[in-house]
Motif scaffolding. Structure first.
Motif, PDB file in Angstrom:
ATOM      1  N   PRO A  45       0.836  -1.212   0.000  1.00  0.00           N
ATOM      2  CA  PRO A  45       0.000   0.000   0.000  1.00  0.00           C
ATOM      3  C   PRO A  45       0.861   1.248   0.000  1.00  0.00           C
ATOM      4  O   PRO A  45       2.063   1.212   0.242  1.00  0.00           O
ATOM      5  CB  PRO A  45      -0.823  -0.145   1.279  1.00  0.00           C
ATOM      6  CG  PRO A  45      -0.049  -1.105   2.132  1.00  0.00           C
ATOM      7  CD  PRO A  45       0.652  -2.032   1.202  1.00  0.00           C
ATOM      8  N   TRP A  46       0.209   2.375  -0.247  1.00  0.00           N
ATOM      9  CA  TRP A  46       0.956   3.609  -0.458  1.00  0.00           C
ATOM     10  C   TRP A  46       1.697   4.057   0.795  1.00  0.00           C
ATOM     11  O   TRP A  46       2.810   4.605   0.699  1.00  0.00           O
ATOM     12  CB  TRP A  46       0.009   4.709  -0.928  1.00  0.00           C
ATOM     13  CG  TRP A  46      -0.441   4.522  -2.335  1.00  0.00           C
ATOM     14  CD1 TRP A  46      -1.644   4.040  -2.776  1.00  0.00           C
ATOM     15  CD2 TRP A  46       0.329   4.786  -3.512  1.00  0.00           C
ATOM     16  NE1 TRP A  46      -1.678   3.987  -4.141  1.00  0.00           N
ATOM     17  CE2 TRP A  46      -0.473   4.448  -4.632  1.00  0.00           C
ATOM     18  CE3 TRP A  46       1.610   5.272  -3.739  1.00  0.00           C
ATOM     19  CZ2 TRP A  46      -0.036   4.587  -5.934  1.00  0.00           C
ATOM     20  CZ3 TRP A  46       2.051   5.407  -5.045  1.00  0.00           C
ATOM     21  CH2 TRP A  46       1.232   5.063  -6.128  1.00  0.00           C
ATOM     22  N   GLY A  47       1.120   3.841   1.969  1.00  0.00           N
ATOM     23  CA  GLY A  47       1.818   4.251   3.181  1.00  0.00           C
ATOM     24  C   GLY A  47       3.119   3.500   3.371  1.00  0.00           C
ATOM     25  O   GLY A  47       4.171   4.094   3.652  1.00  0.00           O
ATOM     26  N   LEU A  48       3.072   2.186   3.233  1.00  0.00           N
ATOM     27  CA  LEU A  48       4.288   1.386   3.354  1.00  0.00           C
ATOM     28  C   LEU A  48       5.251   1.674   2.218  1.00  0.00           C
ATOM     29  O   LEU A  48       6.474   1.681   2.412  1.00  0.00           O
ATOM     30  CB  LEU A  48       3.919  -0.098   3.380  1.00  0.00           C
ATOM     31  CG  LEU A  48       5.082  -1.089   3.498  1.00  0.00           C
ATOM     32  CD1 LEU A  48       5.876  -0.839   4.767  1.00  0.00           C
ATOM     33  CD2 LEU A  48       4.565  -2.522   3.462  1.00  0.00           C
ATOM     34  N   SER A  49       4.715   1.939   1.023  1.00  0.00           N
ATOM     35  CA  SER A  49       5.590   2.258  -0.108  1.00  0.00           C
ATOM     36  C   SER A  49       6.392   3.532   0.151  1.00  0.00           C
ATOM     37  O   SER A  49       7.578   3.620  -0.198  1.00  0.00           O
ATOM     38  CB  SER A  49       4.765   2.408  -1.387  1.00  0.00           C
ATOM     39  OG  SER A  49       4.117   1.201  -1.727  1.00  0.00           O
ATOM     40  N   CYS A  50       5.768   4.528   0.779  1.00  0.00           N
ATOM     41  CA  CYS A  50       6.488   5.766   1.091  1.00  0.00           C
ATOM     42  C   CYS A  50       7.610   5.517   2.103  1.00  0.00           C
ATOM     43  O   CYS A  50       8.702   6.084   1.985  1.00  0.00           O
ATOM     44  CB  CYS A  50       5.520   6.818   1.620  1.00  0.00           C
ATOM     45  SG  CYS A  50       4.357   7.446   0.387  1.00  0.00           S
ATOM     46  N   LEU A  51       7.353   4.653   3.087  1.00  0.00           N
ATOM     47  CA  LEU A  51       8.399   4.339   4.062  1.00  0.00           C
ATOM     48  C   LEU A  51       9.539   3.555   3.407  1.00  0.00           C
ATOM     49  O   LEU A  51      10.712   3.784   3.713  1.00  0.00           O
ATOM     50  CB  LEU A  51       7.800   3.541   5.218  1.00  0.00           C
ATOM     51  CG  LEU A  51       6.796   4.291   6.105  1.00  0.00           C
ATOM     52  CD1 LEU A  51       6.261   3.368   7.193  1.00  0.00           C
ATOM     53  CD2 LEU A  51       7.441   5.526   6.731  1.00  0.00           C
ATOM     54  N   LEU A  52       9.212   2.628   2.524  1.00  0.00           N
ATOM     55  CA  LEU A  52      10.260   1.896   1.801  1.00  0.00           C
ATOM     56  C   LEU A  52      11.074   2.848   0.930  1.00  0.00           C
ATOM     57  O   LEU A  52      12.300   2.723   0.831  1.00  0.00           O
ATOM     58  CB  LEU A  52       9.632   0.795   0.956  1.00  0.00           C
ATOM     59  CG  LEU A  52       8.961  -0.354   1.705  1.00  0.00           C
ATOM     60  CD1 LEU A  52       8.277  -1.305   0.735  1.00  0.00           C
ATOM     61  CD2 LEU A  52       9.963  -1.118   2.563  1.00  0.00           C
ATOM     62  N   ALA A  53      10.396   3.789   0.274  1.00  0.00           N
ATOM     63  CA  ALA A  53      11.113   4.758  -0.552  1.00  0.00           C
ATOM     64  C   ALA A  53      12.013   5.650   0.300  1.00  0.00           C
ATOM     65  O   ALA A  53      13.131   6.002  -0.116  1.00  0.00           O
ATOM     66  CB  ALA A  53      10.122   5.599  -1.346  1.00  0.00           C
ATOM     67  N   LEU A  54      11.549   6.021   1.487  1.00  0.00           N
ATOM     68  CA  LEU A  54      12.373   6.844   2.372  1.00  0.00           C
ATOM     69  C   LEU A  54      13.655   6.120   2.774  1.00  0.00           C
ATOM     70  O   LEU A  54      14.724   6.734   2.888  1.00  0.00           O
ATOM     71  CB  LEU A  54      11.568   7.226   3.611  1.00  0.00           C
ATOM     72  CG  LEU A  54      12.272   8.107   4.650  1.00  0.00           C
ATOM     73  CD1 LEU A  54      12.715   9.423   4.031  1.00  0.00           C
ATOM     74  CD2 LEU A  54      11.364   8.365   5.839  1.00  0.00           C
ATOM     75  N   GLN A  55      13.575   4.799   2.957  1.00  0.00           N
ATOM     76  CA  GLN A  55      14.780   4.036   3.284  1.00  0.00           C
ATOM     77  C   GLN A  55      15.765   4.043   2.123  1.00  0.00           C
ATOM     78  O   GLN A  55      16.982   4.133   2.327  1.00  0.00           O
ATOM     79  CB  GLN A  55      14.385   2.605   3.658  1.00  0.00           C
ATOM     80  CG  GLN A  55      13.578   2.543   4.938  1.00  0.00           C
ATOM     81  CD  GLN A  55      13.205   1.123   5.305  1.00  0.00           C
ATOM     82  OE1 GLN A  55      13.683   0.570   6.287  1.00  0.00           O
ATOM     83  NE2 GLN A  55      12.350   0.514   4.510  1.00  0.00           N
ATOM     84  N   HIS A  56      15.270   3.943   0.897  1.00  0.00           N
ATOM     85  CA  HIS A  56      16.166   4.023  -0.256  1.00  0.00           C
ATOM     86  C   HIS A  56      16.794   5.412  -0.360  1.00  0.00           C
ATOM     87  O   HIS A  56      17.948   5.535  -0.809  1.00  0.00           O
ATOM     88  CB  HIS A  56      15.401   3.684  -1.530  1.00  0.00           C
ATOM     89  CG  HIS A  56      15.187   2.216  -1.736  1.00  0.00           C
ATOM     90  ND1 HIS A  56      16.178   1.382  -2.204  1.00  0.00           N
ATOM     91  CD2 HIS A  56      14.101   1.425  -1.516  1.00  0.00           C
ATOM     92  CE1 HIS A  56      15.709   0.145  -2.290  1.00  0.00           C
ATOM     93  NE2 HIS A  56      14.452   0.140  -1.873  1.00  0.00           N
ATOM     94  N   ILE A  57      16.056   6.449   0.043  1.00  0.00           N
ATOM     95  CA  ILE A  57      16.640   7.793   0.045  1.00  0.00           C
ATOM     96  C   ILE A  57      17.798   7.871   1.040  1.00  0.00           C
ATOM     97  O   ILE A  57      18.838   8.492   0.769  1.00  0.00           O
ATOM     98  CB  ILE A  57      15.561   8.833   0.390  1.00  0.00           C
ATOM     99  CG1 ILE A  57      14.505   8.895  -0.713  1.00  0.00           C
ATOM    100  CG2 ILE A  57      16.175  10.206   0.603  1.00  0.00           C
ATOM    101  CD1 ILE A  57      15.016   9.424  -2.020  1.00  0.00           C
ATOM    102  N   LEU A  58      17.655   7.231   2.200  1.00  0.00           N
ATOM    103  CA  LEU A  58      18.739   7.221   3.188  1.00  0.00           C
ATOM    104  C   LEU A  58      19.963   6.488   2.653  1.00  0.00           C
ATOM    105  O   LEU A  58      21.102   6.913   2.876  1.00  0.00           O
ATOM    106  CB  LEU A  58      18.251   6.564   4.480  1.00  0.00           C
ATOM    107  CG  LEU A  58      17.163   7.318   5.253  1.00  0.00           C
ATOM    108  CD1 LEU A  58      16.695   6.499   6.446  1.00  0.00           C
ATOM    109  CD2 LEU A  58      17.675   8.679   5.714  1.00  0.00           C
ATOM    110  N   VAL A  59      19.740   5.379   1.957  1.00  0.00           N
ATOM    111  CA  VAL A  59      20.872   4.655   1.365  1.00  0.00           C
ATOM    112  C   VAL A  59      21.516   5.492   0.273  1.00  0.00           C
ATOM    113  O   VAL A  59      22.752   5.546   0.143  1.00  0.00           O
ATOM    114  CB  VAL A  59      20.400   3.294   0.827  1.00  0.00           C
ATOM    115  CG1 VAL A  59      21.541   2.557   0.140  1.00  0.00           C
ATOM    116  CG2 VAL A  59      19.840   2.439   1.959  1.00  0.00           C
TER     117      VAL A  59
END
Length: 616
Positions: A45-59
Motif C-alpha cells: 500500500p501507499w503508506g508502506l511504499s512511502c516508508l520503503l522509498a524513504l529508506q532508499h533515500i537514506l541509502v
C-alpha cells in the motif's frame, strides 16, 4: 506512467512452489512469512511504499555524501562560488529523473540511480592530475588523494596558492567528463553491444564482479565509521537485529491495511521492511541527545540554502571539455556500464526474476547515459548509475516493487528542487552513513558468493577464473595506491585513462572474468549455464523454458503506449525493443549441456563432452 501489474515485482513469484525445487532454498525455509505476505497483498500500500522509498533515500544519501565529500576533500582550498547544498540538489534532481525513466521505460527493474563510486575514481584521478607538480605526491593517482587531501588543504593556504583558480575549473572539468561518459554510455546502449554481450556473462563472470563490488568500498566505509565507531557499531547491530533476528515477527497491518485482500490472516513484517529506517532513526536520535554533531565541513554551507531552486544547465558555468576530461569520461562510461550490468543481474537474482534480456539491458544503459548527461550539464561532478547499495537494500528488506522506485524518483526530484531540504541529508552523522553503506554492501558480497554454486566450483578451470579475477581486481588498485612512481606515458590524457581503468575494481573483475570465461574452453554445464535458462530458474524451471520466457516478456516489456511505437523505430535501434528473437537467441544457442561454448573455436575438441545421462 504505467503501473506495475497485480503480480508486480516481488521477491518470489506467486506461482513458484518451493516443494517443486530439487534442492531446498534457505531463504524460503528461514523466513516463509515474508514471501506469503508479498504474494497475498501484491504491491504494498501507499503508506508502506512511502516508508520503503524513504529508506532508499537514506541509502542514496550515504553514496551521495560519501562521493561528494571525498571529491571535495581532494581539491585544493579555494573559493566555492555556490553552496554545497545546491551541488547535492543538482545530483538529486538528476538521480530522480534517471530513476523514473529507468523504472518506466528502461530496464523496468526497481533500480535506484545514484552517484556511483565508479565515477569517483576517475574524478579523483582527474583532480590529482590537475594539482601543481609541487603538491603531487607519489601514489596520489587515486586513493592516495583521499588520505592526503587534508595535508594538501593545509599546505595550500597562502596568497600564491593555486587552489583559488583550480577549484571551479576542476569541478567544471569533472562535470565535462560526466557529460562525455553519459554520451558514450548512451551510444553503447543504443547500439546494443553490451546487451548482446550480457548473455555470455555466466556465473563465473557475475559472481566475481559482485564479490569485488561488495569489497571495493570497505575503505570508504571504514573512513566514515572511523569518525565514531560507537554509533556505527550500534547502527549495524540494530540493522542486523531488525532484518534477521526480528525479521519473521508478524504484526497486524493496521496502519497499512490493503484495500482488497483475499486473506484475513495477512500480517506485516514491520521490522524487516523497516530495517533501515528504524536503526537510522534510533542512532540519529542518540547522536542528537549526546550532542555528537559529526557533519563534514565540506558539505556544510556558511549561509542557508534557498528553499526553492530550479536546476538548469550552466547555472554556474558550462562543463569544461578537455582531452583529460575525454579520457576520464571514457573510463567512467566503461566502469559504470560494467557496474550497471552487474546491478541488473543482481536485482533479477534477488527478486527471483528471469535474467534481463538484451533489449532491457540496452534500454537501461541508454537511459543511464542520459541521466549522466543531465547531471553533468547541471554542474554535478557525479553521474548516475544503478546503485549496488540500493539493490542490497532490496535484498535486505525482501521487497522491491516498481511503485517504490517510482516514489524514490519523485522524492529525489522534490529534494533537487529544494536545496534547503537536500541540505538535511548532510546532517546525518557520518557513522550512520558508513553503517548503512556497510550492511547493504555486505548483502551484495554475500549474493556474489551464493552465485558460485551455479557453476562447477570444483573444476580447475573455474577455480582459476574465480581466483584470478578477484585477486587481480583487488591487487591492481592496491598496487597503484602504494606505487612510488606515478604512471607516466608522456601524455596526460593517456595517463588519466590508464590510471582510471586500472584502479576500477569492478571493471577489472568483469573484464578479466569475461575474457577468461569465454576463451578458456569448458562445457555449458561446467560453466553453470545449464539449459540456457537464467540462473535463478535453472534448477526450478528447467522443464518449463516457455514459462520462464513468458515471465521475462511480462516483467521487461515496455509500457503499452511506448511499445506501439517500436515498429516506427529505425532498424539500427531495434535492439531497444522486445523482439521475439531477443529471447529466442538465448534458447536457440548451444543449449546442450555437453556442448562447448567459448570464443576460441579451435579448442572445441580438447574438452571431453559428458553424456546426456550425466547432465540430468
Amino acid at each position: 506512467m504505467s503501473q506495475s501489474p497485480p503480480n508486480a515485482i516481488q521477491l518470489q513469484s506467486a506461482g513458484s512452489q518451493s516443494t517443486l525445487a530439487p534442492l531446498p532454498r534457505p531463504p524460503d525455509v528461514q523466513n516463509p512469512p515474508s514471501h506469503s505476505w508479498a504474494s497475498l497483498c501484491g504491491p504494498p500500500p501507499w503508506g508502506l511504499s512511502c516508508l520503503l522509498a524513504l529508506q532508499h533515500i537514506l541509502v542514496l544519501a550515504s553514496l551521495l555524501c560519501t562521493s561528494h565529500l571525498l571529491l571535495l576533500q581532494s581539491l585544493p582550498a579555494g573559493g566555492l562560488s555556490f553552496s554545497p547544498a545546491q551541488l547535492l540538489a543538482s545530483s538529486l534532481f538528476a538521480c530522480g529523473v534517471s530513476t523514473s525513466l529507468q523504472t518506466w521505460m528502461g530496464s523496468r527493474l526497481p533500480l535506484v540511480q545514484a552517484p556511483s563510486l565508479q565515477f569517483l575514481i576517475p574524478a579523483l584521478v582527474l583532480t590529482s592530475q590537475k594539482l601543481p607538480l609541487a603538491l603531487r605526491t607519489p601514489g596520489n593517482c587515486e586513493h592516495r588523494a583521499k588520505a592526503q587531501a587534508s595535508l594538501v588543504l593545509r599546505l595550500c593556504g597562502g596568497p600564491g596558492c593555486h587552489g583559488l583558480e583550480l577549484w571551479d575549473t576542476s569541478i567544471r572539468e569533472v562535470s565535462g567528463a560526466v557529460v562525455i561518459s553519459g554520451l558514450l554510455q548512451a551510444t553503447l546502449g543504443l547500439l546494443g553491444g553490451p546487451g548482446h554481450l550480457f548473455p555470455r556473462c555466466g556465473p563465473l563472470v557475475l559472481a566475481p564482479s559482485l564479490v569485488v563490488a561488495g569489497l571495493s568500498v570497505y575503505r570508504e566505509v571504514a573512513l566514515l565509521c572511523f569518525t565514531h565507531w560507537g554509533l556505527a557499531s550500534l547502527l549495524i547491530v540494530l540493522m542486523v537485529v531488525c532484518s534477521q533476528h526480528l525479521g519473521s515477527c508478524l504484526l497486524p497491518p493496521r496502519p497499512w491495511r490493503p484495500a482488497s485482500t483475499s486473506s484475513t490472516h495477512t500480517h506485516l513484517l514491520a521490522f524487516r521492511f523497516l530495517s533501515v529506517l528504524i536503526p537510522v532513526a534510533c542512532v540519529w536520535t542518540v547522536s542528537a541527545l549526546l550532542g555528537l554533531s559529526i557533519i563534514p565541513g565540506e558539505l556544510s554551507a556558511p549561509t542557508k540554502a534557498p528553499w526553492f531552486w530550479l536546476p538548469h544547465p550552466a547555472e554556474w558555468d558550462w562543463p569544461l571539455l578537455t582531452p583529460r576530461a575525454l579520457a576520464a569520461g571514457i573510463s567512467m562510461a566503461l566502469a559504470a556500464s560494467t557496474s550497471s550490468l552487474g546491478c541488473y543481474a543482481l536485482c533479477g537474482q534477488l527478486l527471483h526474476l528471469p535474467s534481463p534480456p538484451p533489449h532491457a539491458c540496452s534500454r537501461g544503459l541508454s537511459l543511464e547515459g542520459l541521466g549522466s548527461v543531465l547531471a553533468g550539464l547541471l554542474g554535478s561532478p557525479m553521474g548516475t548509475a544503478s546503485s549496488f547499495p540500493n539493490v542490497g537494500t532490496v535484498g535486505l528488506l525482501q521487497a522491491g516493487p516498481r511503485r517504490v522506485a517510482h516514489l524514490v524518483g519523485l522524492f529525489c526530484v522534490a529534494l533537487g528542487l529544494s536545496p534547503r531540504l537536500a541540505q538535511l541529508l548532510t546532517t546525518i552523522p557520518l557513522p550512520v552513513l558508513g553503517g548503512v553503506l556497510g550492511v547493504t554492501q555486505a548483502v551484495v558480497l554475500s549474493t556474489g558468493f551464493s552465485s558460485f554454486h551455479l557453476a562447477d566450483i570444483d573444476s580447475g578451470r573455474n577455480v582459476f577464473i574465480v581466483g584470478f579475477s578477484i585477486f587481480t581486481a583487488l591487487l591492481l588498485p592496491r598496487w597503484f595506491r602504494e606505487a612510488q612512481v606515478l604512471l607516466s606515458t608522456g601524455w596526460s590524457p593517456l595517463d588519466v585513462l590508464l590510471c582510471s581503468l586500472l584502479t576500477e575494481p569492478i571493471f577489472l573483475a568483469g573484464l578479466l572474468g569475461f575474457l577468461l570465461e569465454n576463451t578458456i574452453p569448458g562445457t555449458r554445464l561446467e560453466r553453470g549455464l545449464g539449459q540456457g535458462l537464467p540462473p535463478p530458474f535453472t534448477a526450478r524451471e528447467a522443464p518449463m523454458p516457455q514459462k520462464s520466457k513468458e515471465r521475462a516478456d511480462q516483467e521487461y516489456e515496455l509500457p503499452f503506449s511506448i511499445q506501439n511505437l517500436c515498429p516506427c523505430i529505425p532498424q539500427p535501434l531495434r535492439c531497444l525493443c522486445p523482439l521475439p528473437q531477443d529471447f529466442g537467441n538465448e534458447e536457440r544457442g548451444p543449449s546442450e549441456p555437453g556442448e562447448i561454448a567459448d570464443l576460441l573455436p579451435d579448442f572445441g575438441d580438447q574438452c571431453p563432452q559428458p553424456s546426456r545421462g550425466e547432465s540430468q
